[in-house]
Design a protein around this motif. Structure first.
Motif, PDB file in Angstrom:
ATOM      1  N   UNK A   1      -2.402   6.986   5.217  1.00  0.00           N
ATOM      2  CA  UNK A   1      -1.783   6.602   6.486  1.00  0.00           C
ATOM      3  C   UNK A   1      -2.853   6.252   7.511  1.00  0.00           C
ATOM      4  N   UNK A   2      -3.973   6.991   7.493  1.00  0.00           N
ATOM      5  CA  UNK A   2      -5.071   6.700   8.419  1.00  0.00           C
ATOM      6  C   UNK A   2      -5.643   5.304   8.167  1.00  0.00           C
ATOM      7  N   UNK A   3      -5.764   4.919   6.903  1.00  0.00           N
ATOM      8  CA  UNK A   3      -6.262   3.581   6.575  1.00  0.00           C
ATOM      9  C   UNK A   3      -5.306   2.501   7.078  1.00  0.00           C
ATOM     10  N   UNK A   4      -4.004   2.739   6.941  1.00  0.00           N
ATOM     11  CA  UNK A   4      -3.014   1.785   7.452  1.00  0.00           C
ATOM     12  C   UNK A   4      -3.099   1.672   8.969  1.00  0.00           C
ATOM     13  N   UNK A   5      -3.293   2.785   9.629  1.00  0.00           N
ATOM     14  CA  UNK A   5      -3.407   2.752  11.085  1.00  0.00           C
ATOM     15  C   UNK A   5      -4.666   2.016  11.527  1.00  0.00           C
TER      16      UNK A   5
ATOM     17  N   UNK B   1       0.713  -4.533   1.854  1.00  0.00           N
ATOM     18  CA  UNK B   1       1.317  -3.633   2.838  1.00  0.00           C
ATOM     19  C   UNK B   1       2.841  -3.710   2.753  1.00  0.00           C
ATOM     20  N   UNK B   2       3.368  -4.903   2.530  1.00  0.00           N
ATOM     21  CA  UNK B   2       4.819  -5.050   2.383  1.00  0.00           C
ATOM     22  C   UNK B   2       5.336  -4.232   1.208  1.00  0.00           C
ATOM     23  N   UNK B   3       4.568  -4.182   0.123  1.00  0.00           N
ATOM     24  CA  UNK B   3       4.963  -3.363  -1.026  1.00  0.00           C
ATOM     25  C   UNK B   3       4.973  -1.885  -0.650  1.00  0.00           C
ATOM     26  N   UNK B   4       3.946  -1.442   0.080  1.00  0.00           N
ATOM     27  CA  UNK B   4       3.876  -0.032   0.467  1.00  0.00           C
ATOM     28  C   UNK B   4       4.999   0.351   1.416  1.00  0.00           C
ATOM     29  N   UNK B   5       5.507  -0.622   2.177  1.00  0.00           N
ATOM     30  CA  UNK B   5       6.572  -0.336   3.137  1.00  0.00           C
ATOM     31  C   UNK B   5       7.876   0.063   2.457  1.00  0.00           C
ATOM     32  N   UNK B   6       7.961  -0.145   1.152  1.00  0.00           N
ATOM     33  CA  UNK B   6       9.180   0.203   0.426  1.00  0.00           C
ATOM     34  C   UNK B   6       8.890   1.189  -0.704  1.00  0.00           C
ATOM     35  N   UNK B   7       7.864   2.027  -0.470  1.00  0.00           N
ATOM     36  CA  UNK B   7       7.527   3.056  -1.435  1.00  0.00           C
ATOM     37  C   UNK B   7       8.415   4.276  -1.295  1.00  0.00           C
ATOM     38  N   UNK B   8       8.165   5.244  -2.149  1.00  0.00           N
ATOM     39  CA  UNK B   8       9.020   6.440  -2.192  1.00  0.00           C
ATOM     40  C   UNK B   8       8.763   7.391  -1.031  1.00  0.00           C
TER      41      UNK B   8
ATOM     42  N   UNK C   1       8.417   8.362   2.662  1.00  0.00           N
ATOM     43  CA  UNK C   1       8.897   7.807   3.924  1.00  0.00           C
ATOM     44  C   UNK C   1       7.774   7.671   4.948  1.00  0.00           C
ATOM     45  N   UNK C   2       6.901   8.674   5.045  1.00  0.00           N
ATOM     46  CA  UNK C   2       5.827   8.618   6.038  1.00  0.00           C
ATOM     47  C   UNK C   2       4.892   7.444   5.766  1.00  0.00           C
ATOM     48  N   UNK C   3       4.554   7.240   4.491  1.00  0.00           N
ATOM     49  CA  UNK C   3       3.697   6.114   4.140  1.00  0.00           C
ATOM     50  C   UNK C   3       4.419   4.792   4.393  1.00  0.00           C
ATOM     51  N   UNK C   4       5.715   4.748   4.080  1.00  0.00           N
ATOM     52  CA  UNK C   4       6.486   3.530   4.311  1.00  0.00           C
ATOM     53  C   UNK C   4       6.541   3.188   5.793  1.00  0.00           C
ATOM     54  N   UNK C   5       6.706   4.199   6.633  1.00  0.00           N
ATOM     55  CA  UNK C   5       6.725   3.966   8.080  1.00  0.00           C
ATOM     56  C   UNK C   5       5.372   3.447   8.546  1.00  0.00           C
ATOM     57  N   UNK C   6       4.303   4.048   8.047  1.00  0.00           N
ATOM     58  CA  UNK C   6       2.968   3.577   8.408  1.00  0.00           C
ATOM     59  C   UNK C   6       2.741   2.132   8.000  1.00  0.00           C
ATOM     60  N   UNK C   7       3.212   1.776   6.810  1.00  0.00           N
ATOM     61  CA  UNK C   7       3.063   0.400   6.340  1.00  0.00           C
ATOM     62  C   UNK C   7       3.903  -0.563   7.171  1.00  0.00           C
ATOM     63  N   UNK C   8       5.109  -0.162   7.538  1.00  0.00           N
ATOM     64  CA  UNK C   8       5.966  -1.032   8.345  1.00  0.00           C
ATOM     65  C   UNK C   8       5.384  -1.210   9.741  1.00  0.00           C
TER      66      UNK C   8
END
Length: 380
Positions: A96-100, A124-131, A133-140
């Motif tokens: 999540x830190x890397x995405x930020x 990043x679009x792929x990560x936004x629909x991962x399992x 939720x916190x990582x998906x929110x970070x990607x979105x």
């Protein structure tokens, strides 16, 4: 050129131009059309020095020296951050830190956004629909800064489970940025099938309406664009009216005059589309000051498209109501319509203006002053 850079084929371009080319999803050299093995941009110092020398030589003619450009994000750093965000064996916090960090880089400048978008957008679009939720929110949230293309939107529309996740993300109260990123994916839908599929998902249109009603300026624009995209599909217009889209958009029109002109055009086009379906006109009429705002959208520096869509909406709104016709005339719509008819606008815009003039004819004050008005009412 102000900031010349060279790509791997040896061709040199101005940095903003080639970055825009890459940001649109292109992977070839514009001149040679050869596929590019990477998107590294190497500053052409020799050409830039020649440009600066020319500027100095012509400063007596008012030519100013080009300031030294700030170098954009290093592609190597961007790739490293993407690898950290994608590493399945890394801790969730580090991913999540890397995405930020990627999002922060993209927000620093348009140049950075182009670089980050080129290397990371699809991943990043792929990560936004991962399992997770916190990582998906970070990607979105990162997508909101990086931007998306039709390709990423198509990846969502083709999979029902992702459409459902997208609906949930648009309604997510804990992250405004994630909602903006989700709305950008909706805006990117380009086919009627994709728009219909996304619009039919529970919560998507309602979430976009909530962005328009309650968001800040960025959220409002994102919600407007998403609604416009979905309303291009006829099947979604009734759903949008039921969700309160017509009222939400009309209430925001008065705030749209100072934003990018394309956003006002989309807002007015959305209102016009919604006025054509059952309940749409009534919803617009129910908003106080709606007629005056639509007339105002035709004045000043309004674009031809904005004036056309405002006229089209007014045709539906004031038709059959003498009170609303008088309100439109009092707001100065007749002058704007006569100017439209006489100008070099499109045939479609002229037809809408002529139709509205005919509807308003009984409400014109001192009709004897318009003895030659029939000249404007007949098709050219």
């Amino acid at each position: 050129m102000r900031d010349p850079v060279t790509v791997s084929t040896g061709q040199t371009y101005d940095r903003p131009s080639i970055e825009s080319w890459f940001a649109m999803g292109n992977t070839t050299c514009p001149v040679t059309r050869c596929p590019l093995p990477d998107f590294t941009l190497i500053p052409n110092h020799t050409l830039r020095r020649l440009i600066q020398e020319w500027c100095v030589a012509h400063r007596s003619d008012g030519v100013e020296r080009i300031p030294t450009p700030k170098q954009p994000a290093d592609p190597t750093l961007v790739r490293l951050l993407l690898a950290q965000a994608s590493a399945g064996d890394a801790s969730l916090s580090s991913r999540i830190a890397a995405l930020r960090r990627l999002r922060a880089l993209a927000c620093e400048s348009e140049k950075n956004r182009a670089v980050v978008s080129t290397y990371t957008r699809s991943a990043i679009a792929e990560m936004a629909f991962g399992a997770d939720l916190d990582l998906a929110v970070g990607a979105m949230e990162a997508l909101a800064a990086v931007g998306v293309t039709e390709r990423e939107s198509a990846m969502v529309a083709a999979r029902p489970e992702r459409v459902a996740m997208l609906a949930g993300m648009i309604r997510l109260e804990s992250s405004a940025e994630a909602r903006i990123g989700a709305a950008a994916l909706v805006e990117g839908m380009r086919t009627a099938e994709a728009r219909e599929a996304v619009g039919a998902a529970d919560g998507v249109i309602e979430g976009l309406v909530a962005l328009v009603e309650n968001g800040d300026s960025r959220a409002v624009r994102a919600g407007m664009r998403g609604l416009f995209s979905l309303c291009l599909a006829k099947e979604n217009r009734g759903r949008a009216v039921m969700a309160g889209a017509a009222e939400a958009v009309v209430r925001r029109i008065g705030e749209m005059y100072c934003v990018e002109r394309g956003d006002l055009e989309r807002a007015l086009a959305t209102v016009e589309l919604l006025c054509r379906v059952e309940g749409g006109r009534e919803a617009v009429v129910g908003v106080e000051g709606a007629v005056a705002d639509l007339v105002r959208a035709m004045t000043g520096k309004a674009t031809e498209r904005a004036a056309e869509h405002a006229a089209g909406a007014l045709v539906a709104v004031v038709g059959g109501s003498e009170a609303l016709q008088e309100e439109a005339v009092a707001a100065g719509v007749v002058t704007q319509l006569l100017l439209m008819v006489q100008s070099g606008c499109s045939d479609r815009a002229r037809r809408k203006a002529q139709m509205l003039l005919k509807i308003l004819r009984p409400a014109w004050p001192m009709q004897d002053l318009f003895a030659n008005s029939d000249d404007f009412l007949h098709p050219f």
